[in-house]
Design an enzyme around this catalytic site. Sequence first.
Site, PDB file in Angstrom:
ATOM      1  N   ASP A 439       2.340  30.598  30.765  1.00 21.90           N
ATOM      2  CA  ASP A 439       2.484  29.257  30.184  1.00 21.90           C
ATOM      3  C   ASP A 439       1.198  28.446  30.423  1.00 21.90           C
ATOM      4  O   ASP A 439       0.325  28.849  31.187  1.00 21.90           O
ATOM      5  CB  ASP A 439       3.683  28.568  30.855  1.00 21.90           C
ATOM      6  CG  ASP A 439       4.083  27.265  30.168  1.00 21.90           C
ATOM      7  OD1 ASP A 439       3.742  27.076  28.983  1.00 21.90           O
ATOM      8  OD2 ASP A 439       4.754  26.438  30.822  1.00 21.90           O
ATOM      9  N   GLU A 442      -3.419  27.087  27.224  1.00 23.36           N
ATOM     10  CA  GLU A 442      -4.313  26.709  26.109  1.00 23.36           C
ATOM     11  C   GLU A 442      -5.743  26.627  26.599  1.00 23.36           C
ATOM     12  O   GLU A 442      -6.613  27.038  25.832  1.00 23.36           O
ATOM     13  CB  GLU A 442      -3.842  25.374  25.503  1.00 23.36           C
ATOM     14  CG  GLU A 442      -2.541  25.490  24.727  1.00 23.36           C
ATOM     15  CD  GLU A 442      -1.309  25.763  25.603  1.00 23.36           C
ATOM     16  OE1 GLU A 442      -1.359  25.408  26.796  1.00 23.36           O
ATOM     17  OE2 GLU A 442      -0.330  26.327  25.110  1.00 23.36           O
ATOM     18  N   ASP A 519       6.958  24.384  22.638  1.00 24.67           N
ATOM     19  CA  ASP A 519       7.955  23.335  22.853  1.00 24.67           C
ATOM     20  C   ASP A 519       8.423  22.686  21.560  1.00 24.67           C
ATOM     21  O   ASP A 519       7.920  21.638  21.147  1.00 24.67           O
ATOM     22  CB  ASP A 519       7.379  22.269  23.795  1.00 24.67           C
ATOM     23  CG  ASP A 519       7.076  22.849  25.169  1.00 24.67           C
ATOM     24  OD1 ASP A 519       7.556  23.957  25.476  1.00 24.67           O
ATOM     25  OD2 ASP A 519       6.352  22.180  25.937  1.00 24.67           O
TER      26      ASP A 519
HETATM   27  O1  MIG Z   1       4.642  21.099  30.724  1.00 21.66           O
HETATM   28  O2  MIG Z   1       7.346  25.284  32.912  1.00 21.66           O
HETATM   29  O3  MIG Z   1       6.408  25.488  27.041  1.00 21.66           O
HETATM   30  O4  MIG Z   1       8.757  26.576  28.083  1.00 21.66           O
HETATM   31  O5  MIG Z   1       9.817  25.372  30.353  1.00 21.66           O
HETATM   32  C1  MIG Z   1       5.748  21.902  30.560  1.00 21.66           C
HETATM   33  C2  MIG Z   1       7.970  24.210  32.286  1.00 21.66           C
HETATM   34  C3  MIG Z   1       5.538  23.247  31.135  1.00 21.66           C
HETATM   35  C4  MIG Z   1       6.063  24.284  29.040  1.00 21.66           C
HETATM   36  C5  MIG Z   1       6.678  25.472  28.414  1.00 21.66           C
HETATM   37  C6  MIG Z   1       8.152  25.450  28.658  1.00 21.66           C
HETATM   38  C7  MIG Z   1       8.418  25.444  30.139  1.00 21.66           C
HETATM   39  C8  MIG Z   1       7.734  24.242  30.785  1.00 21.66           C
HETATM   40  N1  MIG Z   1       6.308  24.262  30.472  1.00 21.66           N
END
Ligand code: MIG
Length: 831
Positions: A439, A442, A519
């Site tokens: 996660d 980017e 998201d």
């Molecule tokens: O800023 O880890 O897209 O699936 O649950 C949010 C918490 C961070 C973004 C991910 C989402 C995840 C969440 N993350």
Amino acid sequence: MGDDSKQMNDEGQEQSFVVRTVGDFEQQILDNDAVMREKDALFAKDINHDASWAVFGRVMNWKHANQKVMLTLENGEAELVWFSAEILRVRVNSTVVEQNLYFSYFLQEQVELDAVSLDIRHDEATLFIHVGEYVYHIGREAFTIQCWRGEVLCWQVNGFDIREDKHAVGTRLHLHDDEACYGTGERAFGLNLRGRVLPMWNTDPGGYKRGDDPINTCISFYTGVYDDGCYGVLWDTPVRSLFDLGANDSDVAHLTGETDKISCYFFAGERVEDVLTRYSQITGSMAMPPLWALGYHQSRYSYMTADEVLSVAQTLRDKEIPCDVIYLDIHYLEKNKVFTWNTENFPDLAVLIEKLHAMNMKIVPILDPGIAVEAGYVGHDTGIEAGVFLTYPDGENVAGVVWPGLCYFPDFTDSSTREWWAQQLVSLLDCGVDGFWNDMNEPLIFQVDAPPADLPDYVQHAKEGLGGTHLELHNVYGTLMAQASLKGLERHRPDKRQFTFTRASSAGAQRVASSWTGDNHSTWDDLHMAITTTLQMGMSGLAFTGSDVGGFMGDTTGELLTRWMQAGAYMPFFRNHCAVDAINQEPWSFGEPYESAIRDAITERYRLMPYLYTAFAQHAYYGTPIIRPVFMAEPDNPALRDIDDCFLLGDVMLIAPVLKHGERRRTLYLPDGDWYDFHTHIRYHGGTVVCVDAPLNHIPVFVKSGAVLPLWATQQHMADGAPETTVLRIYTDSGETVIYEDTGEGLAYQDGAYRWVRYQTDEVTDALTLRRTEDGDYTPAYKFVELQLVGSRSQIQRIEVDGVSHFDLTYRDGMTILRVDADFDVVGFYA
Ligand code: MIG
């Protein structure tokens, strides 16, 4: 954090994540901002994006060697290499550059050249390069390329151009009147991207809505489809780029990138499938995933304790809702710090995982790239020691605030950093985790009262020792993080298939990860977009993708969840996930009638597993998308190129999800040919719009007449692989279906342990013949198949299996049924 998020929830779901979390971090962000502004003053370049552009000019000279042609241009040089008659690589630069400056993360390591010979002729104005059935015309007056096969298929308007400050290059391609454009990664738009300007810059908008662009994964590859054929272009650089697909000038695609040289690949083909196969020859393919990864995945942000994880898993088993994977989101971590875990809420991770495994449930934890700036923390100390972090040009580590607070960011463009990362994962792997969820890659950093920001363009990367800037490498950060996580898994269990998925990625990421579409929101329009974005990723070479089923931000409803689960059950990556402050959306959260409808949807996916698996294999072996746009069923019909509220799954199924609240009928265009309703067995004529029932307990699904669908008995998980008997459901008509089989786990398929089984149906008056042939070196464990004939026009009295007649037939739900040896050659059904 728990309490904070509750309080913030009261402020309403419209607020984005980042705004809501700033309270925790505000001062840190402000302090760090001051540092970043100082660095900006020192290192940010003032670039005039309005500087004028010039073309590369006349072809002064050319040389030819084997499959390569080198051109000296008025304002630079170009190199053309044919990888096959249909794949042309063009490199253009303004000054002679070292070839290793073209080093690319998008390409697979070994790209093989098909042996082709170039036959070059020329006249005053043009070089004619004959390769197979193609002739490439190179304009000599102004360097341009055209690709001909009988007629011109694809051509450049103006060739390549370069901005006078040498900070941008571009190319312009002609767009045909009826041309539709696809690909470019995740886009929160409709399917056809013609007329849009698409930035190539992986961005987390902190929750997206229709029209937000760019979002998490940008892939600098598009395919143009028009009446007489199609082509694809891979813009082979991760540098910040822009694809204008007919926005400024409706018949021109203008691709530009912020660099002084460009390498791009042109793929020709008659059908989209051909272009995508050729694209995968260059950028690589997905490895076969373990069968369990095709199951249902249950997640939320976050299951807070080991007990909660176990109770969700147990409820799935008790309620007989099939499931293979459960997730740990960031609350399993100690203060959000990757490589640690919260020993209060997860006192013994290994024991938890052992219990889950005993239930045949896999577990996948999340990984975030940010490493807390905190002496004594393992990620920080080992990272500093190994020198893995991204730096400013003055050598200082770049910091930014994300979930653990102020963080450094590993430079995944360095193989030793990926090595370090893989090593840090050993403790989690030793506890038994089954895959990784990548996660925040980017990557992004939090801002106060504003959407997330990027790291500055001038941040320095190692780029495997070649050196590069963030401007150039931002877009591969996510892919390379996933690659590092994959390395950890491979190291730990080299004999197994791996499962990793990622939010941000780039062209070629299919080699290292699957992905999800970030998201979204719990709205009906987001359910529609889930189809479009997943289709678009398939058209971008990364087909093992899916949305957060039920929607991430905001509260879902029983009906929306049910419809989303029904659609998700036919999509490649099938995971239910929601935000920290969203209400529960496990399959039972809304009670009946939703729970049963959802159980049915998931169960159906498990029954369809051998068919679904074949669609995955087609992607792995040929680069064909797993779910496909409807126009691919009828490529000559230009009216279908925008359809994105239905989709094809594999070769013979069409899915028409319900996308509106309260809707119990669904209108859709059924492509040419005849189709059977998968649930009712009613036969429809295609080539027209139909309206069919869509009760709450299922969405319309159609199977092409003449197809043979393999089905498995209902299973609660994939741990046991194929059941003893496979069903072959035969849909009366003439046709052909191909089914892929292998062990479902392990790497034996790479040494040839797989097979493609071809089922051919032929309908003649009062009889239907089914022929089975196989190609490959693999024998599955099942010994019998149950034949189920659907749609026979008159009552079947006798089934002949390899010359032996059977009269003891069973009739059920309008089907004629007989159990036979699995390795039959010919079966005849007779009235
Ligand atoms: O800023 O880890 O897209 O699936 O649950 C949010 C918490 C961070 C973004 C991910 C989402 C995840 C969440 N993350």
